[in-house]
Design a protein around this motif. Structure first.
Motif, PDB file in Angstrom:
ATOM      1  N   LYS A 116     -15.434  -5.325   9.726  1.00 60.51           N
ATOM      2  CA  LYS A 116     -13.981  -5.353   9.685  1.00 60.51           C
ATOM      3  C   LYS A 116     -13.395  -4.213  10.511  1.00 60.51           C
ATOM      4  N   THR A 117     -12.386  -4.532  11.318  1.00 62.27           N
ATOM      5  CA  THR A 117     -11.535  -3.537  11.961  1.00 62.27           C
ATOM      6  C   THR A 117     -10.143  -3.685  11.374  1.00 62.27           C
ATOM      7  N   ALA A 118      -9.567  -2.579  10.932  1.00 63.27           N
ATOM      8  CA  ALA A 118      -8.243  -2.629  10.322  1.00 63.27           C
ATOM      9  C   ALA A 118      -7.245  -3.287  11.269  1.00 63.27           C
ATOM     10  N   ASP A 119      -6.327  -4.048  10.705  1.00 67.73           N
ATOM     11  CA  ASP A 119      -5.364  -4.771  11.531  1.00 67.73           C
ATOM     12  C   ASP A 119      -4.337  -3.840  12.169  1.00 67.73           C
ATOM     13  N   PHE A 120      -4.085  -2.682  11.541  1.00 68.79           N
ATOM     14  CA  PHE A 120      -3.082  -1.765  12.068  1.00 68.79           C
ATOM     15  C   PHE A 120      -3.634  -0.346  12.087  1.00 68.79           C
ATOM     16  N   ARG A 121      -3.240   0.401  13.116  1.00 69.19           N
ATOM     17  CA  ARG A 121      -3.694   1.779  13.278  1.00 69.19           C
ATOM     18  C   ARG A 121      -3.072   2.698  12.226  1.00 69.19           C
ATOM     19  N   HIS A 122      -1.774   2.548  12.006  1.00 63.67           N
ATOM     20  CA  HIS A 122      -1.031   3.443  11.115  1.00 63.67           C
ATOM     21  C   HIS A 122      -0.832   2.756   9.763  1.00 63.67           C
ATOM     22  N   ARG A 123      -1.394   3.363   8.708  1.00 59.05           N
ATOM     23  CA  ARG A 123      -1.328   2.769   7.374  1.00 59.05           C
ATOM     24  C   ARG A 123      -1.124   3.916   6.373  1.00 59.05           C
ATOM     25  N   GLY A 124       0.129   4.225   6.088  1.00 55.80           N
ATOM     26  CA  GLY A 124       0.329   5.455   5.337  1.00 55.80           C
ATOM     27  C   GLY A 124       1.511   5.480   4.409  1.00 55.80           C
ATOM     28  N   VAL A 125       1.592   6.611   3.704  1.00 54.18           N
ATOM     29  CA  VAL A 125       2.671   6.885   2.748  1.00 54.18           C
ATOM     30  C   VAL A 125       3.154   8.306   2.984  1.00 54.18           C
ATOM     31  N   CYS A 126       4.468   8.516   2.840  1.00 56.84           N
ATOM     32  CA  CYS A 126       5.093   9.830   2.970  1.00 56.84           C
ATOM     33  C   CYS A 126       5.597  10.290   1.607  1.00 56.84           C
ATOM     34  N   ILE A 127       5.358  11.540   1.270  1.00 52.53           N
ATOM     35  CA  ILE A 127       5.748  12.089  -0.024  1.00 52.53           C
ATOM     36  C   ILE A 127       7.271  12.140  -0.166  1.00 52.53           C
ATOM     37  N   GLU A 128       7.743  11.744  -1.349  1.00 54.07           N
ATOM     38  CA  GLU A 128       9.136  11.880  -1.738  1.00 54.07           C
ATOM     39  C   GLU A 128       9.192  12.078  -3.255  1.00 54.07           C
ATOM     40  N   GLY A 129      10.394  12.255  -3.778  1.00 54.32           N
ATOM     41  CA  GLY A 129      10.579  12.328  -5.222  1.00 54.32           C
ATOM     42  C   GLY A 129      10.248  13.675  -5.818  1.00 54.32           C
ATOM     43  N   ALA A 130       9.876  13.651  -7.091  1.00 58.25           N
ATOM     44  CA  ALA A 130       9.504  14.844  -7.851  1.00 58.25           C
ATOM     45  C   ALA A 130       8.055  14.689  -8.279  1.00 58.25           C
ATOM     46  N   ASP A 131       7.209  15.655  -7.902  1.00 63.42           N
ATOM     47  CA  ASP A 131       5.770  15.461  -8.081  1.00 63.42           C
ATOM     48  C   ASP A 131       5.088  16.708  -8.621  1.00 63.42           C
ATOM     49  N   SER A 132       4.198  16.494  -9.573  1.00 65.40           N
ATOM     50  CA  SER A 132       3.259  17.550  -9.931  1.00 65.40           C
ATOM     51  C   SER A 132       2.120  17.537  -8.922  1.00 65.40           C
ATOM     52  N   ILE A 133       1.356  18.587  -8.894  1.00 64.88           N
ATOM     53  CA  ILE A 133       0.213  18.620  -7.989  1.00 64.88           C
ATOM     54  C   ILE A 133      -0.771  17.509  -8.338  1.00 64.88           C
ATOM     55  N   TYR A 134      -0.858  17.177  -9.625  1.00 60.64           N
ATOM     56  CA  TYR A 134      -1.799  16.126 -10.039  1.00 60.64           C
ATOM     57  C   TYR A 134      -1.327  14.755  -9.571  1.00 60.64           C
ATOM     58  N   ASN A 135      -0.004  14.520  -9.562  1.00 58.51           N
ATOM     59  CA  ASN A 135       0.508  13.266  -9.008  1.00 58.51           C
ATOM     60  C   ASN A 135       0.102  13.109  -7.552  1.00 58.51           C
ATOM     61  N   VAL A 136       0.246  14.175  -6.770  1.00 58.27           N
ATOM     62  CA  VAL A 136      -0.049  14.100  -5.338  1.00 58.27           C
ATOM     63  C   VAL A 136      -1.542  13.912  -5.101  1.00 58.27           C
ATOM     64  N   LEU A 137      -2.361  14.674  -5.819  1.00 55.53           N
ATOM     65  CA  LEU A 137      -3.812  14.560  -5.618  1.00 55.53           C
ATOM     66  C   LEU A 137      -4.330  13.196  -6.059  1.00 55.53           C
ATOM     67  N   ASP A 138      -3.807  12.672  -7.159  1.00 62.60           N
ATOM     68  CA  ASP A 138      -4.223  11.338  -7.600  1.00 62.60           C
ATOM     69  C   ASP A 138      -3.816  10.277  -6.576  1.00 62.60           C
ATOM     70  N   PHE A 139      -2.620  10.438  -5.995  1.00 64.87           N
ATOM     71  CA  PHE A 139      -2.161   9.450  -5.023  1.00 64.87           C
ATOM     72  C   PHE A 139      -3.000   9.507  -3.750  1.00 64.87           C
ATOM     73  N   ILE A 140      -3.308  10.710  -3.291  1.00 69.55           N
ATOM     74  CA  ILE A 140      -4.159  10.846  -2.104  1.00 69.55           C
ATOM     75  C   ILE A 140      -5.528  10.217  -2.360  1.00 69.55           C
ATOM     76  N   ASP A 141      -6.066  10.412  -3.552  1.00 75.21           N
ATOM     77  CA  ASP A 141      -7.350   9.804  -3.912  1.00 75.21           C
ATOM     78  C   ASP A 141      -7.265   8.286  -3.899  1.00 75.21           C
ATOM     79  N   TRP A 142      -6.108   7.757  -4.275  1.00 75.39           N
ATOM     80  CA  TRP A 142      -5.895   6.306  -4.366  1.00 75.39           C
ATOM     81  C   TRP A 142      -5.750   5.656  -2.999  1.00 75.39           C
ATOM     82  N   LEU A 143      -5.268   6.398  -2.006  1.00 70.18           N
ATOM     83  CA  LEU A 143      -4.952   5.801  -0.710  1.00 70.18           C
ATOM     84  C   LEU A 143      -6.124   5.065  -0.060  1.00 70.18           C
ATOM     85  N   PRO A 144      -7.264   5.711   0.207  1.00 68.30           N
ATOM     86  CA  PRO A 144      -8.343   4.984   0.888  1.00 68.30           C
ATOM     87  C   PRO A 144      -8.946   3.871   0.024  1.00 68.30           C
ATOM     88  N   LYS A 145      -8.787   3.959  -1.288  1.00 72.75           N
ATOM     89  CA  LYS A 145      -9.298   2.895  -2.156  1.00 72.75           C
ATOM     90  C   LYS A 145      -8.620   1.562  -1.851  1.00 72.75           C
TER      91      LYS A 145
END
Length: 623
Positions: A116-145
Motif C-alpha cells: 500500500k502507498t498512502a493516497d495522500f502525502r499530507h494527513r494530519g491534525v493541528c492542535i486547538e482547544g484546551a488540552d492537558s499534556i496527556y490529551n496531546v500525547l494520547d492523540f499523537i499516539d492515536w494518529l499513526p494507528k
C-alpha cells in the motif's frame, strides 16, 4: 508460542517502537500455538518502496512474516495496518480506545502479501482547544494507528492550549493550576519526543510572527496592555489613520509590510527559528489572525496584501538559502490572503507548500469534484467579507493555483467549531469523507484538520474516517461506519448508528457556527426534535445495552451525551425563536451539566471550547 521480531536497520528508535507495538498487540490476543512454537517477524526499511506518501507492505506465511516500509514511520504505519486487518480497531485516543478481536488460533494471523502507498502525502491534525499534556500525547499516539502521518503544533510554544486546560477556563469547579515556564517547556519537549518516536512529520508555528516582530511573545492570542514605543508602533499597519494593536492582540495585528524594518524583523524571526529547529519538517509562515486590519498607508495601498506576502516569501527563501537551510515553508490562503496576487510570483516553488484554509465555509455541503469557478466578491481594503459557500472559497483556491503549481494541502475546520452543531457527528463525518474524495480532482496533496483534540462527543468517528480515507480512499464509507460502530457498541451498533444519524439529520452546523441570523423561528421544531430523539433513546437504552462489559463504558457515555443533547438543543430552540433570556437560562444549565461531568469525561469533550464557540459565534450570552 514465542514471537521473535528482528529490525533492519537495528537500533532505530521508531522501529523499536513499532516492534514493541506489534508485540504488545499480538500478546493481547492470547494466541494458541496451533503446532507452531516459535515465529519470526522482520521489520525493515526497504528503499525499493521509496515514496513521498508513505509506502508499506506486509505478509505472513506459515514460517515467518514481514512488515516493510519506505521509512521507519511507514513501517509503523504498516504495523497498524496489519493489526487493523486482523480486526483491531483504534476508535478513541488513550489506553481504553482499542477494540481487540477475539483471535486465539495462530493461523488467523497468516495473510498473503499486501502493498500500500498512502493516497495522500499530507494527513494530519493541528492542535486547538484546551488540552492537558496527556490529551496531546494520547492523540499523537492515536494518529499513526489510523493512518495519519502529521501533527501541527501552533505558535513558537503551544502555551495557550495547555493554559486553557490547567487554568480551567470556563470551569469554576476546578481550581486553577497555573503552569510554570519550566513545566510548559517540559510539556512541549514531551510532545516533540512523542512525535519523533513515531516519525510523525513535524509542522510548527504559523500564528504569532507579527507579534514576535514587534516584541511580544509568540505563544497565543493574548491581549496586551503595554504601550508601544514610537519606533515599534511605526511597524504596525495603519488603519483609520492609527497604528495600534488590533483589538489589543499582537497575534491578530498586521504590520506595515511596505516598511523595510517590519519585513526584516519578520524574516529574521523565521530564519532564526529555522536555524534553531532543523528537525522541523514544515515551518508555517502566516500573517495576522484577523481580517480588516490591512495597512492603509500610501505605500501599502499601491499593491495588495497577497502581493506583499509573496514578496516577503521570496525574500525569506533567499535568506534561508543564504544560511544553507532547506526548511520547507508553508504559506497560507486565509482571510484577505484568499485573494491571489496580481503581480508577484513565488520564485522557487519547490521551497514552499500552499495551505488553503477556508475557515468560513459551510459544512452543510461538501466540496464539488469539478473545478468550475464561481464568482468572487471584489476586494475592498478593510471591508472584506469572508466567503461562506464552498464554491466561492474554491474559486480563490483556483486563482492561486494559476500562479503556484507546487505542493499543497487543504487546512480545514470540520472539528474546530461546526461539529458542535452536529449532535450525532454523522453529518460532519460524511462531509469529511466526501471532501477528502474531492481532493484529487482539486489537485491537492492532502488534508489537515485544525481542531480540538477532545472531539469525541459522542464518538471519534469523524477523526477515524478522516485518517482512514486519507490513507486509503478506496474504503467505502459504509464499511468504515460498520467497522467503527461494531467495535464500539457490539451487537447494538446498528441502533446507535440509526440514533446518531437521526440527531445529525436534525442538526444545523451552520447555525451553531454563527452563519445567518440568530433569529430563525423555523428551526425551533428542528432543535426540539433533537431533544425528543435523545430523550426517546435514553428511555429505551436499557433494552439496547449489550451485556458484554467491554462495550459498557461507550454505552454509558451515550447517557451523558443524550442529556447533553437535550439541554443544548432546548437552549438553541429558544435562541432561534428570539427568546434570548430563556435561551441563556437553558444554556447556563447546559454549562453546569458539562462542567460537573468534565472530570469524568475529560478526554472526550472540550468544555472550554464548546462554551467559547457557543458564546462567541452561536449567540448565547457569556457566562
Amino acid at each position: 508460542m514465542t514471537i521473535d521480531i528482528m529490525m533492519i536497520p537495528p537500533q532505530d528508535p521508531t522501529l523499536e517502537f513499532a516492534r514493541a507495538e506489534l508485540l504488545r498487540h499480538l500478546n493481547m490476543l492470547r494466541l494458541e500455538s496451533s503446532g507452531c512454537t516459535a515465529y519470526s517477524i522482520t521489520l525493515r526499511v526497504d528503499p525499493s518502496l521509496a515514496s513521498d506518501r508513505d509506502s508499506y507492505s506486509y505478509g505472513f506465511a506459515q514460517q515467518a512474516g514481514f512488515i516493510s516500509g519506505d521509512s521507519p514511520r511507514s513501517v509503523l504505519l504498516g504495523v497498524y495496518a496489519y493489526l487493523r486487518s486482523l480486526g483491531f480497531v483504534f476508535h478513541t485516543p488513550g489506553p481504553d480506545g482499542t477494540f481487540v478481536p477475539e483471535i486465539t488460533d495462530f493461523r488467523k494471523l497468516l495473510c498473503e502479501p499486501v502493498m500500500k502507498t498512502a493516497d495522500f502525502r499530507h494527513r494530519g491534525v493541528c492542535i486547538e482547544g484546551a488540552d492537558s499534556i496527556y490529551n496531546v500525547l494520547d492523540f499523537i499516539d492515536w494518529l499513526p494507528k489510523n493512518g495519519y502521518n502529521t501533527f501541527f503544533v501552533q505558535f513558537k510554544k503551544p502555551d495557550v492550549f495547555f493554559e486553557r486546560w490547567y487554568n480551567h477556563t470556563f470551569n469554576p469547579l476546578f481550581p486553577a493550576d497555573p503552569q510554570s515556564r519550566e513545566q510548559l517547556d517540559a510539556m512541549e519537549a514531551a510532545v516533540t519526543k512523542a512525535m519523533a518516536l513515531r516519525g510523525i512529520l513535524d509542522h510548527r508555528v504559523g500564528h504569532g510572527w507579527t507579534a514576535e516582530a514587534i516584541g511580544f511573545d509568540n505563544t497565543g492570542w493574548h491581549e496586551e496592555e503595554a504601550s508601544l514605543p514610537p519606533e515599534t508602533q511605526a511597524l504596525i499597519a495603519q488603519v483609520d489613520g492609527k497604528r495600534q494593536l488590533f483589538g489589543g492582540v499582537p497575534t491578530n495585528t498586521n504590520l506595515c509590510y511596505a516598511n523595510p524594518e517590519a519585513r526584516r524583523r519578520l524574516i529574521d524571526q523565521v530564519v532564526d527559528y529555522a536555524k534553531a529547529h532543523r528537525s522541523v519538517n514544515y515551518l508555517h509562515f502566516w500573517l495576522a489572525d484577523e481580517h480588516n486590519n490591512v495597512c492603509e498607508c500610501e505605500d501599502c495601498k499601491k499593491t495588495t496584501l497577497s502581493d506583499q506576502y509573496v514578496s516577503i516569501l521570496n525574500d525569506l527563501d533567499a535568506a534561508l538559502t543564504q544560511e544553507g537551510l532547506d526548511t520547507k515553508i508553508v504559506f497560507l490562503l486565509y482571510q484577505e490572503l484568499l485573494y491571489a496576487p496580481l503581480r508577484e510570483k513565488i520564485t522557487h516553488p519547490e521551497r514552499f507548500c500552499l495551505m488553503f484554509a477556508p475557515i468560513s465555509r459551510t459544512f452543510e455541503k461538501t466540496y464539488p469534484r469539478t473545478t468550475g469557478e464561481a464568482a468572487v466578491k471584489p476586494y475592498v481594503r478593510n471591508h472584506f467579507q469572508l466567503p461562506e459557500t464552498v464554491e466561492e472559497n474554491l474559486a480563490h483556491y483556483f486563482h492561486w493555483k494559476k500562479v503556484f503549481t507546487g505542493d499543497s494541502f487543504f487546512y480545514d475546520y470540520p472539528l474546530g467549531r461546526a461539529h458542535y452543531g452536529d449532535f450525532g457527528y454523522m453529518k460532519i463525518a460524511h462531509v469529511i469523507y466526501q471532501d477528502i474524495h474531492a481532493l484529487k480532482e482539486l489537485q491537492a496533496g492532502g488534508y489537515m484538520s485544525c481542531q480540538e483534540l477532545r472531539a469525541m462527543n459522542p464518538t471519534g468517528f469523524p477523526n477515524y474516517v478522516m485518517g482512514q480515507a486519507l490513507l486509503d480512499s478506496s474504503i467505502s464509507y459504509e464499511t468504515l461506519k460498520e467497522t467503527y460502530f461494531r467495535a464500539m457498541f457490539g451487537d447494538g451498533y446498528e441502533t446507535v448508528i440509526d440514533y446518531l444519524e437521526q440527531l445529525s439529520e436534525l442538526s444545523d452546523t451552520d447555525y451553531f457556527n454563527g452563519h445567518g441570523p440568530r433569529k430563525q423561528p423555523e428551526k425551533r421544531k428542528q432543535f426540539l426534535g433533537i431533544a425528543e430523539t435523545a430523550l426517546g433513546f435514553l428511555m429505551d437504552m436499557d433494552d439496547l445495552h449489550p451485556d458484554d462489559p467491554k462495550y459498557r463504558a461507550n454505552w454509558d457515555f451515550l447517557k451523558f451525551h443524550g442529556r447533553y443533547c437535550i439541554l443544548l438543543a432546548c437552549a438553541l430552540a429558544e435562541l432561534c425563536d428570539g427568546n434570548q433570556a430563556v435561551a441563556d437560562e437553558h444554556f447556563r444549565e447546559f454549562c453546569g451539566y458539562i462542567q460537573e461531568h468534565e472530570k469524568q469525561y475529560q478526554p472526550l469533550l472540550d468544555v472550554y471550547r464548546v462554551i467559547e464557540v457557543a458564546t462567541k459565534y452561536t449567540g448565547f450570552s457569556k457566562l
